[in-house]
Scaffold this motif. Sequence first.
Motif, short mmCIF file in Angstrom:
data_model
loop_
_atom_site.label_atom_id
_atom_site.label_comp_id
_atom_site.label_asym_id
_atom_site.label_seq_id
_atom_site.Cartn_x
_atom_site.Cartn_y
_atom_site.Cartn_z
N ASN A 90 -3.90 5.57 0.52
CA ASN A 90 -4.21 6.73 -0.33
C ASN A 90 -3.08 7.03 -1.32
O ASN A 90 -3.33 7.61 -2.38
CB ASN A 90 -4.48 7.96 0.53
CG ASN A 90 -5.77 7.85 1.31
OD1 ASN A 90 -6.66 7.08 0.96
ND2 ASN A 90 -5.89 8.60 2.40
N ASN A 91 -1.85 6.63 -0.99
CA ASN A 91 -0.71 6.86 -1.87
C ASN A 91 -0.30 5.60 -2.63
O ASN A 91 0.78 5.55 -3.23
CB ASN A 91 0.48 7.38 -1.05
CG ASN A 91 0.33 8.85 -0.68
OD1 ASN A 91 0.59 9.73 -1.49
ND2 ASN A 91 -0.12 9.10 0.54
N ASN A 92 -1.16 4.58 -2.58
CA ASN A 92 -0.93 3.33 -3.32
C ASN A 92 0.43 2.70 -2.99
O ASN A 92 1.15 2.24 -3.89
CB ASN A 92 -1.04 3.57 -4.83
CG ASN A 92 -2.43 4.02 -5.25
OD1 ASN A 92 -3.42 3.41 -4.86
ND2 ASN A 92 -2.50 5.08 -6.02
N LEU A 93 0.79 2.71 -1.72
CA LEU A 93 2.06 2.13 -1.28
C LEU A 93 1.85 0.66 -0.92
O LEU A 93 1.35 0.34 0.16
CB LEU A 93 2.61 2.90 -0.07
CG LEU A 93 2.95 4.37 -0.31
CD1 LEU A 93 3.38 5.03 0.99
CD2 LEU A 93 4.05 4.50 -1.36
N GLY A 94 2.27 -0.21 -1.81
CA GLY A 94 2.12 -1.64 -1.57
C GLY A 94 3.21 -2.22 -0.70
O GLY A 94 3.18 -3.41 -0.37
N ASN A 95 4.19 -1.39 -0.32
CA ASN A 95 5.32 -1.87 0.48
C ASN A 95 5.19 -1.46 1.95
O ASN A 95 6.18 -1.33 2.66
CB ASN A 95 6.65 -1.38 -0.10
CG ASN A 95 6.77 0.15 -0.10
OD1 ASN A 95 5.78 0.86 -0.19
ND2 ASN A 95 8.00 0.65 0.00
N VAL A 96 3.95 -1.24 2.40
CA VAL A 96 3.70 -0.83 3.79
C VAL A 96 2.66 -1.73 4.42
O VAL A 96 1.62 -2.04 3.81
CB VAL A 96 3.19 0.62 3.86
CG1 VAL A 96 2.89 1.01 5.31
CG2 VAL A 96 4.19 1.59 3.28
N ALA A 97 2.92 -2.14 5.67
CA ALA A 97 1.93 -2.86 6.46
C ALA A 97 2.07 -2.41 7.91
O ALA A 97 3.10 -1.87 8.31
CB ALA A 97 2.12 -4.37 6.35
N PHE A 98 1.03 -2.65 8.69
CA PHE A 98 1.06 -2.32 10.12
C PHE A 98 0.62 -3.54 10.92
O PHE A 98 -0.35 -4.21 10.56
CB PHE A 98 0.16 -1.13 10.41
CG PHE A 98 0.71 0.17 9.90
CD1 PHE A 98 1.56 0.94 10.68
CD2 PHE A 98 0.41 0.60 8.62
CE1 PHE A 98 2.10 2.12 10.19
CE2 PHE A 98 0.94 1.79 8.12
CZ PHE A 98 1.79 2.55 8.91
#
Length: 225
Positions: A90-98
């Motif tokens: 939702n915050n367009n964070l391309g530097n996050v994964a789980f």
Amino acid sequence: MGKNKIARFAENKLLPNVIQPTREEALNNFELKGKWREKIFKNDHPIVLELGCGKGEYTVGMAKAFPDKNFIGVDIKGARFWFGAKDAINNNLGNVAFLRTQIELIDCFFAENEVDEIWITFPDPQIKYRRGKHRLTHPDFLNRYKNILKSSAIVHLKTDSEFLHGYTLGLLQGLGYEILTAHHDIYGAPEYEPDTLYLREIKTYYEELFSSKGKTITYIKFKLK
């Protein structure tokens, strides 16, 4: 299992920032091992892991604060980190994964020297003696972390457990590892390194809960190489 959990598990399968390998895939040359920057993040930025990430608040909070780093939240409970995965999207964070897996398998997913930093936030302290091997700072876990960390890498432990804090400090000293910082009360300590001010600005669900009950939050920063 509740309907909400079932729905979250189903949606996790569709979220582009959620990786859910089987145990067999983990143990048989996992396809992303050594290739996280190339295949997931599409950059050469440092990789930071949060182990036992829960709902992913810390993973997402750090990703917002440090856009020049890649963050991976690791937990076996996918219905929990669904919240963080959705927040990141939702915050367009391309530097996050789980990554959904048991932390015992962490070195099956990352290559030697692939990880730049590890955060361990509010893990179960496993106080009973017979549960000691399950502490995330037990020597067996530290050795797994060493297998994937760069030589300059930093490990952080943030916990409300005075037991785990003391256990970890004693263990690190006994094993000869370098302790860079140790605070028994991060909110009561007047002295602070400029680069760790965010210790008090980013909080997990559990930190909010423990702090509201008057529990002291402790912190250790150390190296394993």
